[in-house]
Motif scaffolding. Structure first.
Motif, short mmCIF file in Angstrom:
data_model
loop_
_atom_site.label_atom_id
_atom_site.label_comp_id
_atom_site.label_asym_id
_atom_site.label_seq_id
_atom_site.Cartn_x
_atom_site.Cartn_y
_atom_site.Cartn_z
N GLN A 59 39.60 45.67 53.62
CA GLN A 59 38.88 44.40 53.58
C GLN A 59 37.48 44.52 52.98
O GLN A 59 36.92 43.55 52.50
CB GLN A 59 38.77 43.81 55.00
CG GLN A 59 40.09 43.33 55.54
CD GLN A 59 40.63 42.15 54.76
OE1 GLN A 59 39.91 41.23 54.43
NE2 GLN A 59 41.91 42.18 54.44
N SER A 60 36.91 45.72 52.96
CA SER A 60 35.58 45.90 52.40
C SER A 60 35.61 46.11 50.88
O SER A 60 34.57 46.19 50.25
CB SER A 60 34.87 47.08 53.06
OG SER A 60 35.54 48.29 52.77
N PHE A 61 36.81 46.19 50.31
CA PHE A 61 36.96 46.39 48.86
C PHE A 61 36.41 45.18 48.12
O PHE A 61 36.80 44.05 48.36
CB PHE A 61 38.44 46.60 48.52
CG PHE A 61 38.70 46.72 47.04
CD1 PHE A 61 38.47 47.92 46.39
CD2 PHE A 61 39.19 45.66 46.31
CE1 PHE A 61 38.71 48.05 45.03
CE2 PHE A 61 39.44 45.77 44.95
CZ PHE A 61 39.20 46.98 44.32
N LYS A 62 35.48 45.44 47.22
CA LYS A 62 34.91 44.37 46.41
C LYS A 62 34.79 44.87 44.98
O LYS A 62 34.36 45.99 44.74
CB LYS A 62 33.54 43.96 46.93
CG LYS A 62 33.62 43.30 48.27
CD LYS A 62 32.31 42.77 48.73
CE LYS A 62 32.60 42.14 50.08
NZ LYS A 62 31.59 41.65 50.81
N ILE A 63 35.17 44.02 44.06
CA ILE A 63 35.09 44.37 42.65
C ILE A 63 34.96 43.07 41.85
O ILE A 63 35.48 42.03 42.25
CB ILE A 63 36.34 45.16 42.20
CG1 ILE A 63 36.18 45.71 40.79
CG2 ILE A 63 37.58 44.32 42.31
CD1 ILE A 63 37.25 46.70 40.40
N ALA A 64 34.27 43.15 40.76
CA ALA A 64 34.16 42.00 39.86
C ALA A 64 35.08 42.27 38.67
O ALA A 64 34.90 43.24 37.95
CB ALA A 64 32.73 41.81 39.39
N LEU A 65 36.09 41.45 38.51
CA LEU A 65 37.03 41.60 37.40
C LEU A 65 36.51 40.79 36.22
O LEU A 65 36.31 39.58 36.34
CB LEU A 65 38.41 41.12 37.80
CG LEU A 65 39.09 41.87 38.94
CD1 LEU A 65 40.38 41.18 39.34
CD2 LEU A 65 39.35 43.31 38.55
N GLU A 66 36.29 41.46 35.13
CA GLU A 66 35.85 40.76 33.92
C GLU A 66 37.03 40.68 32.97
O GLU A 66 37.64 41.68 32.63
CB GLU A 66 34.70 41.52 33.26
CG GLU A 66 33.44 41.50 34.09
CD GLU A 66 32.28 42.16 33.39
OE1 GLU A 66 32.30 42.24 32.14
OE2 GLU A 66 31.36 42.58 34.10
N ARG A 67 37.36 39.47 32.58
CA ARG A 67 38.50 39.25 31.70
C ARG A 67 37.99 38.87 30.32
O ARG A 67 37.12 38.03 30.19
CB ARG A 67 39.38 38.15 32.25
CG ARG A 67 40.03 38.52 33.57
CD ARG A 67 40.51 37.25 34.28
NE ARG A 67 41.23 37.52 35.49
CZ ARG A 67 40.65 37.66 36.68
NH1 ARG A 67 39.34 37.57 36.79
NH2 ARG A 67 41.37 37.90 37.74
N ASP A 68 38.56 39.51 29.33
CA ASP A 68 38.23 39.19 27.94
C ASP A 68 39.56 39.11 27.19
O ASP A 68 39.89 39.97 26.38
CB ASP A 68 37.31 40.26 27.36
CG ASP A 68 36.84 39.89 25.95
OD1 ASP A 68 36.95 38.70 25.59
OD2 ASP A 68 36.39 40.79 25.23
N LEU A 69 40.34 38.09 27.54
CA LEU A 69 41.68 37.94 26.98
C LEU A 69 41.63 37.13 25.68
O LEU A 69 40.76 36.28 25.50
CB LEU A 69 42.59 37.25 27.98
CG LEU A 69 42.68 37.93 29.36
CD1 LEU A 69 43.51 37.08 30.31
CD2 LEU A 69 43.25 39.32 29.25
N ASP A 70 42.56 37.41 24.81
CA ASP A 70 42.65 36.68 23.55
C ASP A 70 43.37 35.36 23.82
O ASP A 70 44.60 35.30 23.89
CB ASP A 70 43.43 37.52 22.52
CG ASP A 70 43.50 36.85 21.16
OD1 ASP A 70 42.97 35.72 21.01
OD2 ASP A 70 44.09 37.45 20.25
N ARG A 71 42.62 34.30 24.00
CA ARG A 71 43.18 32.98 24.31
C ARG A 71 43.91 32.37 23.12
O ARG A 71 44.64 31.40 23.27
CB ARG A 71 42.09 32.03 24.80
CG ARG A 71 41.40 32.49 26.06
CD ARG A 71 42.33 32.47 27.21
NE ARG A 71 41.66 32.99 28.41
CZ ARG A 71 42.27 33.24 29.53
NH1 ARG A 71 43.55 33.02 29.64
NH2 ARG A 71 41.61 33.71 30.55
N THR A 72 43.73 32.94 21.94
CA THR A 72 44.41 32.41 20.76
C THR A 72 45.77 33.09 20.53
O THR A 72 46.48 32.71 19.61
CB THR A 72 43.54 32.61 19.50
OG1 THR A 72 43.34 34.01 19.28
CG2 THR A 72 42.20 31.91 19.65
#
Length: 102
Positions: free
Chosen positions: A76-89
């Motif tokens: 429950q203490s696990f914290k992470i910021a996921l940064e997404r840089d997906l090709d939306r095209t």
């Protein structure tokens, strides 16, 4: 008297915010479960080999969400910021439906 009313209002606002957040999580988990069950049913029926258009970005998003929530379930203490840089095209790809979770 006014301070007391203000405290009650702040408490009500906090509870409403918490409930709204809970409802959003319930909806999110329900959609995820629906996708998993749909995928499992398609897989259990066997495949006709029919190919369908799939969105790779949605598959990546689902995999990231499942990995994140799996880690949170273990710690429950696990914290992470996921940064997404997906090709939306990116155009959808043709694949067999049962091979894809979303």
């Amino acid at each position: 008297m006014a301070a007391r009313e203000e405290n009650k209002r702040a408490e009500v606002d906090e509870v409403v915010g918490m409930l709204t957040g809970n409802l959003e999580k319930i909806s999110e988990h329900g959609k995820r479960a629906d996708g998993i069950v749909t995928s499992m049913l398609a897989h259990s029926r066997g495949g006709s080999g029919e190919r369908q258009s799939v969105n790779i970005n949605s598959i990546v998003e689902e995999a990231l969400n499942l990995a994140y929530h799996g880690a949170r379930a273990q710690d429950q203490s696990f914290k992470i910021a996921l940064e997404r840089d997906l090709d939306r095209t990116m155009a959808p790809r043709q694949d067999q439906r049962q091979a894809c979770p979303a």
